[in-house]
Design an enzyme around this catalytic site. Structure first.
Site, PDB file in Angstrom:
ATOM      1  N   HIS A  93      42.074  28.881  35.285  1.00 25.72           N
ATOM      2  CA  HIS A  93      41.310  29.595  34.245  1.00 25.72           C
ATOM      3  C   HIS A  93      39.843  29.142  34.389  1.00 25.72           C
ATOM      4  O   HIS A  93      39.310  28.419  33.552  1.00 25.72           O
ATOM      5  CB  HIS A  93      41.883  29.245  32.870  1.00 25.72           C
ATOM      6  N   ARG A 141      39.742  35.221  22.806  1.00 29.16           N
ATOM      7  CA  ARG A 141      38.444  34.650  23.166  1.00 29.16           C
ATOM      8  C   ARG A 141      37.926  35.105  24.524  1.00 29.16           C
ATOM      9  O   ARG A 141      36.755  35.467  24.669  1.00 29.16           O
ATOM     10  CB  ARG A 141      38.521  33.114  23.228  1.00 29.16           C
ATOM     11  N   THR A 142      38.769  35.040  25.536  1.00 32.14           N
ATOM     12  CA  THR A 142      38.265  35.272  26.895  1.00 32.14           C
ATOM     13  C   THR A 142      37.765  36.704  27.020  1.00 32.14           C
ATOM     14  O   THR A 142      36.652  36.948  27.496  1.00 32.14           O
ATOM     15  CB  THR A 142      39.380  34.988  27.927  1.00 32.14           C
ATOM     16  N   LYS A 200      53.456  52.997  35.434  1.00 37.43           N
ATOM     17  CA  LYS A 200      54.148  54.028  36.236  1.00 37.43           C
ATOM     18  C   LYS A 200      54.437  53.525  37.635  1.00 37.43           C
ATOM     19  O   LYS A 200      54.897  54.269  38.494  1.00 37.43           O
ATOM     20  CB  LYS A 200      53.265  55.278  36.342  1.00 37.43           C
ATOM     21  N   ARG A 246      42.652  39.221  33.775  1.00 41.00           N
ATOM     22  CA  ARG A 246      43.696  38.249  33.439  1.00 41.00           C
ATOM     23  C   ARG A 246      45.027  38.835  33.850  1.00 41.00           C
ATOM     24  O   ARG A 246      45.320  39.998  33.545  1.00 41.00           O
ATOM     25  CB  ARG A 246      43.700  37.933  31.940  1.00 41.00           C
TER      26      ARG A 246
HETATM   27  N1   CP Z   1      41.179  30.087  25.725  1.00 39.02           N
HETATM   28  C1   CP Z   1      41.716  31.296  25.950  1.00 39.02           C
HETATM   29  O1   CP Z   1      41.987  31.652  27.105  1.00 39.02           O
HETATM   30  O2   CP Z   1      41.923  32.037  24.839  1.00 39.02           O
HETATM   31  P1   CP Z   1      42.467  33.530  24.840  1.00 39.02           P
HETATM   32  O3   CP Z   1      43.867  33.492  25.379  1.00 39.02           O
HETATM   33  O4   CP Z   1      42.398  33.963  23.408  1.00 39.02           O
HETATM   34  O5   CP Z   1      41.591  34.343  25.740  1.00 39.02           O
END
Ligand code: CP
Length: 315
Positions: free
Chosen positions: A129, A51-52, A80, A101
Site C-alpha cells: 500500500h 480514505r485512499t 461480465k 485498488r
Molecule cells: N488506510 C486505508 O487504506 O483506508 P481505506 O481503506 O479507507 O482507503
C-alpha cells in the site's frame, strides 16, 4: 518510455522518499492549484475504501484535474468477464493516470506492465500500500522531525496488513528498530523478517501488549485485524479483539510518541485516546491529501522545482 507507476515503495531510494516529502510540504502550504488543469485521473476501486479513494480524488480535484472511475466493480464490465488487462487498456484511453485498488496481490504490478499510463497502487491484497506509506512517512517526519533512528512499534495484524509491509520496506533507508507486536496467528510473515535481515533492520517480536512493552516507542502503529483476508472466520473471531490500546497504557509513553493507524479503526484504539496528545491518526489521514498530490504529480512527470515555481496557486 520511462514507467512512472508506483507499484511498491521498495523501489524508492532514500533520496526519492525525501524528495516526495518535500513535494508534499509544498502542497500542504498551498493545496489548491491549477497545476493539473486538463488532466484526467481514473480511480478504479475493486475493493472498498474511504480514505485512499477520497484523498486521491480530492488531491486531483484540488490540483484542477478531473476524476473518473468506479467504486463498485459489479457495476462495470469486469462483472461480465472483462479481464484486468482489457479494463486497464480501456481506461488508459481516457485517463492520464490510473489509481487502482485490487484484491489480488500483484495486480498493480501486472497493471503497470500492460498500461500505457502510470498506475498508482492504492493497495493490492495483503501485499503493498505504497501511497499509504508515503503519508505515513510524511506523518512520521512531521511529528519526529526526522525519519532516522526511530523505534517503530507495529501492532496487530502484521500478517495481512499491507500498510505495515510497505512501511517496513520504506524504512530500510533510515536505520529503524522495529518491534512487531502480534498474536502467533498474525505474526509478521517470514518473507518480511528475511527482508529485515537482508537489509540490516533490527527487529524484536512480542506477543504481550501492555504499558511496558510500548514504553520505548517513538511511533506506535496500530492496525486493524483484516477480516476480509481470513479464510477461517473462527480464527478471525479468536484474534480480532486481542490488542486494544487503552488510555491507561500510555502512562510510560515517551513525550514524542505518536499513535498512527492507517484506519479504519474497528476495535484497536479506545475512543478516549482520540483527544490525547499522542493520538495522531486523524492528522495522519489528512496528510494523505498532500502526500497523494505529490504522488500524482510525480507520476505525471511534474518535478519538485515545477511545483515550487508553480504560478497557478489559488489559495
Ligand atoms: N488506510 C486505508 O487504506 O483506508 P481505506 O481503506 O479507507 O482507503
Amino acid at each position: 518510455m520511462e514507467n512512472r507507476s508506483l507499484v511498491t515503495i521498495a523501489e524508492h531510494s532514500r533520496e526519492k522518499i525525501m524528495y516526495l516529502i518535500e513535494m508534499a510540504k509544498e502542497f500542504e502550504k498551498h493545496t489548491n492549484r491549477k497545476l493539473l488543469n486538463g488532466k484526467v485521473i481514473a480511480t478504479l476501486f475493486f475493493e472498498p475504501s474511504t480514505r485512499t479513494r477520497l484523498s486521491f480524488e480530492t488531491a486531483a480535484n484540488r490540483l484542477g484535474a478531473r476524476v473518473i472511475g468506479f467504486t463498485d466493480p459489479k457495476a462495470t464490465s469486469s462483472s461480465k468477464g472483462e479481464t484486468l488487462k482489457d479494463t486497464i487498456m480501456m481506461v488508459s484511453n481516457y485517463a492520464d493516470a490510473i489509481v487502482m485498488r485490487h484484491y489480488l496481490e500483484g495486480a498493480a504490478r501486472y497493471a503497470s506492465e500492460v498500461s500505457p499510463v502510470p498506475i498508482l497502487n492504492a493497495g493490492d491484497g495483503a501485499n503493498q500500500h505504497p501511497s499509504q506509506t508515503m503519508l505515513d512517512l510524511y506523518s512520521i517526519y512531521k511529528t519526529q522531525g526526522t525519519l532516522d533512528n526511530l523505534n517503530i512499534y507495529l501492532v496487530g495484524d502484521l500478517k495481512y496488513g499491507r500498510t505495515v509491509h510497505s512501511l517496513l520496506m520504506a524504512m530500510r533507508h533510515f536505520n529503524p528498530t522495529f518491534h512487531f507486536i502480534a498474536p502467533e496467528e498474525l505474526k509478521m510473515p517470514e518473507v518480511y523478517k528475511l527482508y529485515c535481515e537482508k537489509h540490516g533492520i533490527r527487529y524484536v517480536e512480542h506477543t504481550d501488549f501492555n504499558e511496558d512493552t510500548i514504553a520505548g516507542a517513538d511511533i506506535l502503529y496500530m492496525t486493524r485485524v483484516q477480516r476480509e483476508r481470513f479464510t477461517d472466520l473462527m480464527e478471525y473471531e479468536r484474534v480480532k479483539d486481542m490488542y486494544l490500546l487503552k488510555l491507561n497504557m500510555l502512562g510510560k509513553a515517551k513525550d514524542n510518541m505518536k499513535i498512527l493507524h492507517p484506519l479504519p479503526r474497528v476495535n484497536e484504539i479506545e475512543y478516549s485516546i482520540d483527544n490525547d496528545p499522542h493520538a495522531y491518526y486523524f492528522e495522519q489521514a489528512h496528510n494523505g491529501l498532500f502526500a497523494r498530490q505529490a504522488l500524482i504529480c510525480d507520476a505525471l512527470g511534474i518535478t519538485l522545482d515545477q511545483v515550487r515555481e508553480d504560478k497557478t496557486i489559488i489559495d
